[in-house]
Every structure is written in structure tokens, then in C-alpha cells.
Design a protein around this motif. Structure first.
Motif, PDB file in Angstrom:
ATOM      1  N   VAL A  79      42.673 -20.990  -4.667  1.00 17.85           N
ATOM      2  CA  VAL A  79      43.416 -20.186  -3.701  1.00 17.85           C
ATOM      3  C   VAL A  79      42.853 -20.506  -2.317  1.00 17.85           C
ATOM      4  CG1 VAL A  79      44.000 -17.855  -2.964  1.00 17.85           C
ATOM      5  CG2 VAL A  79      43.812 -18.381  -5.409  1.00 17.85           C
ATOM      6  N   LYS A  80      43.705 -20.985  -1.422  1.00 18.11           N
ATOM      7  CA  LYS A  80      43.282 -21.355  -0.077  1.00 18.11           C
ATOM      8  C   LYS A  80      43.623 -20.284   0.954  1.00 18.11           C
ATOM      9  CE  LYS A  80      41.585 -25.327  -1.130  1.00 18.11           C
ATOM     10  NZ  LYS A  80      40.149 -25.513  -1.134  1.00 18.11           N
ATOM     11  N   GLU A  81      44.661 -19.496   0.699  1.00 13.86           N
ATOM     12  CA  GLU A  81      45.025 -18.372   1.564  1.00 13.86           C
ATOM     13  C   GLU A  81      45.594 -17.274   0.688  1.00 13.86           C
ATOM     14  OE1 GLU A  81      47.430 -18.898   5.035  1.00 13.86           O
ATOM     15  OE2 GLU A  81      46.635 -20.901   5.396  1.00 13.86           O
ATOM     16  N   GLY A  82      45.378 -16.050   1.087  1.00 19.73           N
ATOM     17  CA  GLY A  82      45.924 -14.932   0.334  1.00 19.73           C
ATOM     18  C   GLY A  82      45.240 -14.760  -1.006  1.00 19.73           C
ATOM     19  N   SER A  83      45.986 -14.199  -1.937  1.00 20.18           N
ATOM     20  CA  SER A  83      45.439 -14.031  -3.279  1.00 20.18           C
ATOM     21  C   SER A  83      46.465 -14.517  -4.288  1.00 20.18           C
ATOM     22  CB  SER A  83      45.093 -12.563  -3.535  1.00 20.18           C
ATOM     23  OG  SER A  83      46.268 -11.780  -3.523  1.00 20.18           O
TER      24      SER A  83
END
Length: 115
Positions: free
Chosen positions: A45-49
Motif C-alpha cells: 500500500v503506497k497511499e491510503g489503506s
């Protein structure tokens, strides 16, 4: 044009229904030219969830993806998954080889100018 089924499935406790679903799913894909592209692989996961797992299926086109989703064979086994795993599932068509985002940029600029 190639189409994809993308499933973001939340973690679920092991259940015999899920095993049966996974065993029977390939037989529902074959008549529509569907195949696994991603199945419960680790992801970053690079952004958010993004809790849970990812499944991605490929089909020759959107018509085949829709026909598979709506088929009696798939509708018969879908509850084996949906009773035990929450998630989001989408069908999406691939962009053409020569795609550029120019039209999308134009539409955004025009919409932004109106505000």
C-alpha cells in the motif's frame, strides 16, 4: 478490448465454502476466455489503506466479463464467497494501446474554468 474484473476482498476466516468457491471458479471462467492475473498476492500500500486481498481476472472484452458475471454457473457459486468475504468488485475495460490522457486533461481544465 481486454477487460478486467478487480476484486478488493476483505480478510475472512477460512471456511469450506471459500475453498469450494476457489475450486469451482476456474470452470466458470473458461467458457468466457477468463483467466487469473492476480490471486491473493501480497501487495504494498503506497497511499491510503487497502486491507484484505486483491484478485484480478482478465477477459478478452467487456462483453465476456459481463457474460461471465451474469452466467448461471458463476451466480451459482458467488454466494459461497459473498456469505463469508466482504469486498468491492468492479469490471473495467482496458484503454487502447494508443491512449493518451489528453481528452481527460481537457475536460478537467474546461470544468475547472467554469467554476
Amino acid at each position: 478490448m481486454t477487460a478486467y474484473v478487480i476484486a478488493h476482498l476483505q480478510d475472512a476466516a477460512p471456511h469450506p465454502d471459500i475453498a469450494e468457491y476457489i475450486e469451482r471458479l476456474p470452470g466458470t471462467l473458461a467458457p468466457y476466455g477468463g483467466r487469473y492475473l492476480v490471486h491473493a498476492k501480497q501487495h504494498e500500500v503506497k497511499e491510503g489503506s487497502w486491507p484484505g486481498g486483491v484478485v484480478m481476472l482478465g477477459f478478452p472484452g467487456m462483453d465476456e466479463a459481463r457474460a461471465w458475471w451474469d452466467s448461471a454457473e458463476y451466480r451459482e457459486i458467488a454466494p459461497l464467497r459473498s456469505r463469508h468475504i466482504d469486498g468491492d468488485i468492479i469490471l473495467v475495460e482496458r484503454v487502447p494501446e494508443d491512449y493518451t490522457p489528453a481528452a481527460a486533461v481537457r475536460a478537467i481544465r474546461e470544468a475547472a474554468a467554469v467554476e
